[in-house]
Enzyme design. Sequence first.
Site, short mmCIF file in Angstrom:
data_model
loop_
_atom_site.label_atom_id
_atom_site.label_comp_id
_atom_site.label_asym_id
_atom_site.label_seq_id
_atom_site.Cartn_x
_atom_site.Cartn_y
_atom_site.Cartn_z
N GLU A 56 89.64 37.63 52.55
CA GLU A 56 88.71 36.99 51.62
C GLU A 56 89.25 35.61 51.23
O GLU A 56 88.48 34.65 51.12
CB GLU A 56 88.55 37.87 50.38
N GLU A 99 88.65 33.30 54.01
CA GLU A 99 87.20 33.02 54.06
C GLU A 99 86.83 31.99 53.00
O GLU A 99 86.07 31.06 53.26
CB GLU A 99 86.42 34.33 53.85
N CYS A 137 83.70 43.94 47.24
CA CYS A 137 84.46 45.20 47.23
C CYS A 137 83.70 46.34 46.60
O CYS A 137 83.97 47.51 46.87
CB CYS A 137 85.76 45.04 46.45
N SER A 159 80.90 37.49 50.26
CA SER A 159 81.98 37.49 51.25
C SER A 159 81.61 38.51 52.32
O SER A 159 81.07 39.58 52.01
CB SER A 159 83.28 37.91 50.57
N LYS A 193 80.89 54.67 46.81
CA LYS A 193 81.75 54.60 48.00
C LYS A 193 81.30 55.62 49.05
O LYS A 193 81.50 55.43 50.24
CB LYS A 193 83.21 54.86 47.61
N GLU A 217 78.64 53.86 50.77
CA GLU A 217 79.21 52.79 51.60
C GLU A 217 79.78 53.37 52.90
O GLU A 217 79.53 52.84 53.99
CB GLU A 217 80.31 52.06 50.82
N GLU A 220 76.68 50.40 59.70
CA GLU A 220 77.50 49.28 60.20
C GLU A 220 78.99 49.45 59.89
O GLU A 220 79.81 48.69 60.36
CB GLU A 220 76.99 47.95 59.63
N CYS A 274 86.66 49.21 38.54
CA CYS A 274 86.79 50.57 39.07
C CYS A 274 87.37 51.55 38.06
O CYS A 274 87.13 52.75 38.16
CB CYS A 274 87.66 50.56 40.32
#
Lengths: 571, 420
Positions: free
Chosen positions: A278, A281, A298, A318, A357, A360, A365, A502
Amino acid sequence: MVNLIIDNKEVQVPKGTTIIEAAKKIHIKIPSLCHHPDQTVKGNCRICLVENDWGGLVAACSTKVSEGMKIKTNTKFVRDTQKGVLELILANHNQDCLKCDRNGNCELQDLCERFNISNNSLDENIVEAHEIDDFNCSIVRDYSKCIKCGRCADVCRDVQNVDVLAATNRGAEYEFIPRFDRKLHETECVFCGQCIKVCPVGAIYEKSSIDKVLTAIDDEQLHVIVQIAPAVRVSVGELFNLEPGSITEGQIVSSLKRIGFEKVFDTNFTADLTIIEEGYELIDRITNGGKLPMITSCSPGWINYIEGHGEDLLEHLSTCKSPQQMFGAISKTYYAEKLGIHPSKIFTVSIMPCTAKKFEANREEMNSYGFPDVDAVLTTRELGRLIKSQGIDFANVEEEEFDAPFGIASGAGAIFGASGGVMEAALRSVYEILTKEELEKLEFEEVRGMHGIKEAAVNINGNEIKIAVVHGLGNAKKVMEEIRAGKSDYTFVEIMGCTGGCIGGGGQPIEKTRETKQKRMDALYTIDSDKEHRSSHKNPTIIKLYEEFLGEPNGHKAHVLLHTTYKGRKL
Amino acid sequence: MNRTQKVITENFNTYKVEQIDKYIENGGFQGLKNALEKGKDFIIDELNISGLRGRGGAAYPTGKKWNGGRQTHADVKYVLCNADEGEPATFKDRELLVKDPYKVLEGLAISGYTFGAKEGFIYIREEYEFLHDKIRKAIKLAEENGYLGKNILGTGFDFSIKVFSGAGAYVCGEGSALIESMEGKAGRPRMKPPRIGVAGYMGKPTQSNNVETLAIVATVLKMGAVNYAKYGTEKSIGTKMISLCGNVKKPGTYEIPFGMSLREIIYDIGGGIVGDKDIKFLQLGGVSGPLMPKKYIDTKYTYEDLEAEGFGIGSGAILVADETKSVIKFLESVSYFFFHESCGKCTPCREGKRQMKKLLDKMSKGTATTKDLKNIEKISRIMTDASFCGLGQTAATAMLTAIKYFSPELCSSIDEIKAL
């Protein structure tokens, strides 16, 4: 100040205080269900009714104190009414308490104990309710246990601004369901799980993967490894009666080893990896005129939110996968190669403070050369349940260390678990990489703490870089609107879906007090300050990973494995 | 001796909505003229002398309410005519809107003037859809004739009225639920305080009155409070619109002076009972009202006499049930109504109705036990004491009075008691 008398005791409280809060001050606990200290007053459940001067009943949660008021919370009239209301709730509440997700941690159970409800005359337990919604991989809504307090809809609307739940129908059919009688997966639900955290009963819970994980462990063909997210280690102890903020890394590793995981790794390691990717980037976007501000990616709840509510802003994200997914990708490639195990034989489990999560990990993908990065996700609460189910005395088990090579992590990785952590970790690396100077002070205090939108500016090589840290999706919306309107001069924005980051995630133990989140957060900063390495780019395993396998940060191979794409999910 | 009156109902059957000129010929808008000419203190004084109490059911003194409302300060204020007449057995507001719409609009304009509102709404229940266009037409004609709109009667007072349609929910008769519904939300009552008089429609102070109340205001300000106060008793001043229905020979809407006995109302006005049967019970004030056994038939129809016996005027409905009617069947229909109309927001009303329905079902089938009867009473009390709004608080009134006066009949279905 207002003077009043509650149960014959004088009490003085500020104007505007409610009766329930005033009573708390003199250690009188008025029963409540729809009331939640972080939410608007609803006054729906009617279990907090107390007697006023005139012998009538008033709701203690919604009635503000007045001068000279005389309140009685302990008369027969009050007790009979409160118990009567409770009995009415129970008469249409699925009472399979023994096999309920919230058994032992349920506000309704507590009230039943308080009112000695064993002789409920209405107890027919034939429940009329909407069918159970377990059609998604993250969250189950069991309407047969719903007490219609509205706390889930309140947090979804007022805090998260997702607003998929609404009070629907009337009379006995009144319920909180996704609008237009849809299932959660048919809505813009982001699966953040904040509704679970405020539900007083077991009407909402995560869809468990414990059985799937245990089956994998028992399968001798599979090499089962596990990663643990930063925020889990400072909260899981609460499920074993340890103080919030107790650091239990060693106990977790030891417990998981006993359960049978081959290797126990640390997501903090891939948090470091995320920072490198990141960070480069961001440097690339700054130097080559890329889309700014860049926003972190994230938090899967946040990603679901922007895909649902900000399709036009997706370029700001990102492209980095989250640490969970980066870990999965590395486990199925680099790690598989190193060990000489075919990726199909590696089963990667992650333990996350998060219900999103699970969503996710299920994204199509999120795979590496066709193998899913992560095979199963357990929440912190599921971890607690898993450990309990194995008869492990968690609080007293001897501590063990994470396995190499992915157990070595910097302090920067640890603070990912708190709002502001990703930003602070990134700044530590980006600053040093760009200026080629060591930071004198590694702590960026401005981005710490519970304030909803935190801002700071950093001078890098004479350029002022403005940054923002946002947590809670309601706050995210505000920042998105600023960006949309072109009023945002930030370069880098961290957004976490849940309040506190989190540590307040939807998969975390249900907070018993308001201070719990702060204690968890403080513990993460303690872990950071105790670490040998405190910046991601100085983690020796990370350096080695790039040398041996990934090549250049933000390079081709890294992009294939560690970056992802986004698409709108507006329905 | 039929002692019905034509005070509030003076204009009934004298004009059609197109004929605003006839309303004016009848002395229409005189109340508004007097109000604008003599000012707000005069209005409040007149209302106090008239002893007018709100005719929606709560019976709060209108003079007191309006005087309080005047003192509320805000940039924008609204007034509202509550024509969500949803109380089963009650239809007197419909008669007023059908037969004298201008009087209601006139009352609302006076209310707007007193409260300091430039805009008023008339919220008409969805089931009175046939009235919506008619009222809109009346508003338009009143505007064209200078009784609504800008600079009314050259006094500088601007006041316009809009028609809102309900969506068919009984609970929307409750002021705050009504306003939620006007704002486009589901009709569920709001937390109080603040009351709608302080923060109502769009968060602005909103004064709400029942249709009949506003018609009386217009009447009183036209004829003079002293003249109006000649009707009725010392404490229950004036006349009252009643909706008489059930097993009477001549059901309908009537205007009576307070102080007639229920017997006079039923036999002299209502023509007695169909088939000349005996009376079993009455239900006063609509479906949320108590059941009154026949023995109270000589009670005077006044606030004070009824309250002394535990009854009330409520909405002005008088439902008569003859000797052949089953109390249990009647309670079932009452219960079904509330089961359907509860908004569901609070536990006692939502869950209480659910359980009551189950228990009544058992009573009806004859399978209920004494424990069930005790439970139904317990649930009824919790609903009454603990519900969030008036709907839940009154939904069990019929049940509680049935238990009080008709328990032998309720119990006759209970095997245990039959066996005794």
